[in-house]
Design a protein around this motif. Structure first.
Motif, short mmCIF file in Angstrom:
data_model
loop_
_atom_site.label_atom_id
_atom_site.label_comp_id
_atom_site.label_asym_id
_atom_site.label_seq_id
_atom_site.Cartn_x
_atom_site.Cartn_y
_atom_site.Cartn_z
N PRO A 11 -43.07 27.68 17.99
CA PRO A 11 -44.46 27.19 17.92
C PRO A 11 -44.48 25.67 18.04
CG PRO A 11 -44.00 28.76 16.17
CD PRO A 11 -42.69 28.46 16.81
N ARG B 39 -46.33 23.42 16.91
CA ARG B 39 -46.61 22.65 15.69
C ARG B 39 -45.32 22.31 14.93
NH1 ARG B 39 -48.15 27.67 15.56
NH2 ARG B 39 -47.20 29.14 14.11
N HIS B 40 -44.28 23.14 15.07
CA HIS B 40 -43.02 22.87 14.38
C HIS B 40 -42.17 21.85 15.13
CE1 HIS B 40 -43.47 25.60 11.12
NE2 HIS B 40 -43.68 26.64 11.90
N ARG C 19 -45.09 18.42 14.85
CA ARG C 19 -45.32 18.09 13.42
C ARG C 19 -46.27 16.90 13.30
NH1 ARG C 19 -39.04 18.23 11.43
NH2 ARG C 19 -38.64 20.39 11.86
N ARG D 65 -50.13 15.20 12.65
CA ARG D 65 -51.20 15.46 11.68
C ARG D 65 -52.20 16.50 12.20
NH1 ARG D 65 -51.86 12.25 7.30
NH2 ARG D 65 -50.09 10.89 7.06
N VAL E 71 -51.49 20.18 11.73
CA VAL E 71 -51.63 20.79 10.41
C VAL E 71 -53.07 20.78 9.94
CG1 VAL E 71 -50.74 20.76 8.06
CG2 VAL E 71 -49.32 19.93 9.91
N SER E 72 -53.73 19.64 10.16
CA SER E 72 -55.08 19.52 9.61
C SER E 72 -56.09 20.32 10.43
CB SER E 72 -55.48 18.04 9.56
OG SER E 72 -55.42 17.49 10.84
N ASP F 40 -49.36 10.63 13.94
CA ASP F 40 -47.92 10.39 13.78
C ASP F 40 -47.20 11.73 13.79
OD1 ASP F 40 -48.08 11.40 11.04
OD2 ASP F 40 -48.94 9.47 10.55
N LEU G 210 -43.39 13.80 12.72
CA LEU G 210 -42.20 13.71 11.87
C LEU G 210 -41.01 14.21 12.68
CD1 LEU G 210 -43.03 14.97 8.28
CD2 LEU G 210 -42.21 12.75 8.95
N LEU H 281 -36.84 15.09 13.46
CA LEU H 281 -35.78 15.84 12.76
C LEU H 281 -35.00 14.94 11.80
CD1 LEU H 281 -33.90 18.32 15.12
CD2 LEU H 281 -35.11 18.82 13.02
N LYS I 170 -41.10 9.04 10.35
CA LYS I 170 -42.48 9.18 10.82
C LYS I 170 -42.68 8.23 12.00
CE LYS I 170 -45.86 9.98 7.69
NZ LYS I 170 -46.81 9.62 6.64
N CYS J 224 -48.47 27.47 5.09
CA CYS J 224 -49.74 27.39 5.81
C CYS J 224 -49.96 28.78 6.40
CB CYS J 224 -49.66 26.32 6.88
SG CYS J 224 -51.26 25.87 7.53
N PRO K 62 -45.81 23.11 8.83
CA PRO K 62 -45.02 22.19 9.65
C PRO K 62 -44.65 20.87 8.96
CG PRO K 62 -46.91 23.01 10.88
CD PRO K 62 -47.09 23.43 9.46
N ARG K 63 -45.53 20.42 8.04
CA ARG K 63 -45.27 19.12 7.42
C ARG K 63 -45.44 19.19 5.91
NH1 ARG K 63 -47.27 13.99 10.84
NH2 ARG K 63 -47.28 13.01 8.80
N MET L 125 -48.53 17.16 4.54
CA MET L 125 -49.85 17.66 4.92
C MET L 125 -50.07 19.07 4.38
SD MET L 125 -51.40 15.33 6.81
CE MET L 125 -52.59 16.23 7.79
N CYS M 220 -40.63 22.42 6.18
CA CYS M 220 -40.23 22.12 7.56
C CYS M 220 -40.03 20.60 7.66
CB CYS M 220 -41.27 22.67 8.53
SG CYS M 220 -40.79 22.50 10.25
N GLY M 221 -40.92 19.87 8.29
CA GLY M 221 -40.76 18.43 8.42
C GLY M 221 -41.06 17.73 7.11
N GLU N 263 -40.74 13.68 5.26
CA GLU N 263 -40.39 12.27 5.42
C GLU N 263 -39.24 11.95 4.46
OE1 GLU N 263 -42.92 8.18 5.72
OE2 GLU N 263 -43.96 10.01 5.19
N ASP O 106 -36.67 21.48 7.49
CA ASP O 106 -36.68 21.91 8.91
C ASP O 106 -36.55 23.43 9.05
OD1 ASP O 106 -36.81 19.20 9.88
OD2 ASP O 106 -34.75 19.02 9.20
N MET P 18 -38.22 27.01 9.71
CA MET P 18 -39.39 27.54 10.42
C MET P 18 -39.37 29.06 10.31
SD MET P 18 -39.05 25.23 13.82
CE MET P 18 -37.50 24.40 13.60
N TYR Q 24 -38.06 32.80 13.30
CA TYR Q 24 -38.94 33.50 14.24
C TYR Q 24 -38.06 34.37 15.13
CZ TYR Q 24 -42.74 30.34 12.97
OH TYR Q 24 -43.69 29.65 12.29
#
Lengths: 441, 118
Positions: free
Chosen positions: A54, A56-57, A60, A62, A65-66, A120, A122, A124, A128, B11, B17-18, B21, B71-72, B74, B91, B93, B115
């Motif tokens: 996917p 989104r992974h 990553r 904003r 997710v939002s 931004d 993220l 591996l 950021k 989620c 993913p983050r 968030m 997952c992600g 900081e 990380d 998934m 997955y």
């Protein structure tokens, strides 16, 4: 026939790989079909490892997710999972890039198209990275979506540049919208680059220290030290050592504040507190650019800028004999007089909102503002401590108030005493029985 | 009774993913500790009032979680949690149930993708 149709799909991927921006090719189901070399470097994902995941992974970002503006269907529960999607999958779309003629898409109904959104991602490596994310759907001749192309521009360098420019021209901590403050803000870019001495005057709490720091950060000396010197009530001899250092032949050399500030800025917080002997040495330094450390045989000439401040009128200090006239005239090359908050009452509302936002974020509370009574009291208060006091009042209120609207009860008790003359509400001290005070009145 | 707890940043029904968030977390007990406790432990799903990395770190430290799966993330949050002696498997998934099952087997590693392969 359109020339683009002569290209094989593999050729297009090779071209994408050569581009200096990150590109992610995503199926209509939201899984990764391809990521180019730049994006692989940016995110840390290998192409093969990312294929079928996917998007989104991988991104990553904003918006991933939002709420993906593109309606990532896999994320909405209709197709969770890794999949090798067919390019032909997906429903018809009315607008888009066509693989055949690469017609530019004018509008996809969201800010993601054409202009992109700043966000931004993220990586591996848990870093950021600020990016501009732009989205292009690519359609076949029948209007069916073949894939989406997400373009990611790394904004790291631009953000650093923006930060440097902000430091050079922005006066982030010098706040005010009044005409008086606007005039001072407008002066900074022209004053800061010069090495001329600056004298800042203003009542306590008006922002003299902040202005001195702002001038330093906006100058070419910004990467050099900013040394702040509080003149403490020490004997003149000890103070001279603190200022100019000592270099006795038999003792280890001890640098003073002047040596520490070499290349940068020396800021003397209250010039009126300087003993006369130090004032005379400062006059010599301002004349010749050199001074003699205590006990030394030879003068040294550090390259520094002198900024000094006083909360009293320097002309009055000279007339009282506290400040040497010679020093005053040498320091007074650029004189900035900061207005008190009473002289710029139009800034009060703006400052209240600014500091309330600041402390709401710091204390993680939600405030709707001040009640009409609290606002009336805040507007009529005299603020003898100027902006610093206003900031402290808001910090106190933000601490005491659990959230919502800040009332009179949540303002410091002493405020009533300085605003009584103007007929404002007079709140009792916090914790004191309000009724008793009311009865007395 | 001492039970080992895992917190998954989620989620929908998959790993978010983050970390910073994430608005929802799943706290689930893992295998009971050596003294046999944890039979009564139940899963809890929390919806956070604000989406904030700091707030999530606060929830994690207060909830007595032993392992965080996300997952992600900081590096600031990662190092903070590690400093608090909380294991962080980043990380990751995949669907939550699969992740939990792999975690319960003690086989979940950073970077795992659960997955189905294409």
């Amino acid at each position: 026939m359109c020339p683009a149709s002569h290209f094989a799909f593999a050729d297009i991927l090779t071209v994408l790989d050569a581009l200096p921006v990150g590109l992610l090719m995503v199926s209509p189901q939201g899984t990764v079909l391809h990521l180019n070399h730049s994006l692989s470097l940016m995110t840390g994902f290998e192409r093969q490892a990312a294929f079928g995941l996917p998007c989104r992974h991988i991104l990553r970002s904003r918006p991933c997710v939002s709420g993906c503006a593109l309606g990532c269907c896999a994320f909405n529960g209709t197709g969770v999972g890794r999949a090798g999607d067919s390019l032909a999958a997906g429903g018809p779309r009315e607008e888009g890039l066509f693989l055949g003629d690469f017609m530019e898409r004018r509008d996809i109904g969201t800010a993601w198209g054409s202009r992109g959104v700043e966000s931004d991602i993220l990586t591996l490596k848990k870093r950021k990275v600020p990016v501009r994310l732009t989205h292009f759907p690519v359609l076949d001749a029948g209007g069916r979506e073949l894939f989406r192309l997400d373009v990611l521009e790394d904004l790291t360098e631009l953000k650093l540049l923006e930060q440097r420019l902000h430091q050079a021209h922005g006066h982030g901590r010098l706040i005010g919208r009044s005409a008086a403050m606007e005039r001072i803000s407008a002066l900074i870019p022209s004053i800061a680059p010069s090495g001329a001495p600056v004298l800042i005057t203003g009542e306590t709490g008006t922002g003299k220290d902040i202005l001195a720091e702002t001038l330093h950060h906006a100058s070419h000396r910004s990467r050099e030290p900013f040394v702040r010197l509080n003149v403490s009530p020490l004997p003149a001899e000890l103070l001279a050592k603190e200022f100019f250092g000592q270099a006795f032949p038999d003792l280890p050399e001890r640098p003073g504040r002047f040596q520490q500030a070499a290349g940068g800025t020396l800021y003397i917080t209250e010039i009126a507190d300087l003993p006369k002997s130090i004032q005379a040495r400062l006059v010599h330094f301002l004349d010749s650019g050199a001074f003699l450390p205590v006990g030394a045989q030879r003068e040294i000439s550090p390259n520094l800028r002198l900024i000094s401040a006083s909360n009293r009128d320097p002309a009055e200090l000279v007339s009282q004999g506290i400040l040497s006239g010679e020093l005053f005239h040498r320091l007074n090359v650029v004189h900035i007089a900061l207005p008190s908050l009473r002289e710029r009452r139009e800034d009060i509302d703006f400052l209240l909102k600014h500091f309330l936002d600041l402390y709401a974020a710091r204390f993680k509370k939600d405030f709707s503002g001040f009640s009409p009574e609290a606002r009336k009291l805040l507007a009529s208060y005299t603020y003898p401590g100027n902006v610093r006091e206003l900031k402290n009042i808001v910090e106190y209120a933000a601490m005491v108030c659990p959230g919502g609207c800040i009332g009179v009860d949540q303002l410091p008790a002493h405020m009533g005493q300085n605003s009584m003359a103007e007929g404002a509400q007079f709140p009792p001290p916090v914790g004191a029985p309000r009724d008793r005070r009311a009865r007395k009145r | 009774m001492p039970v080992k707890y895992a917190l998954l940043t989620i989620c929908g029904n998959e790993i978010a993913p983050r970390f910073d968030m994430t608005a929802e977390v799943l706290i689930a007990p893992l295998e009971p500790m050596a003294d046999g406790g944890g039979e009564d432990a139940e899963r809890r799903q929390l919806v956070l009032a604000h989406v904030s990395g700091e707030e999530l770190c606060d929830v994690i430290t207060r909830a007595g979680v032993n392992v965080v799966v996300c997952c992600g993330i900081e590096e600031d949050y990662y190092h903070y949690l590690r400093w608090k002696r909380i294991e962080v498997i980043s990380d990751v998934m995949g669907p939550c149930e699969d992740v939990l099952a792999r975690l319960a087997q003690g086989a979940l590693q950073a970077g795992d993708c659960l997955y189905a392969s294409p």
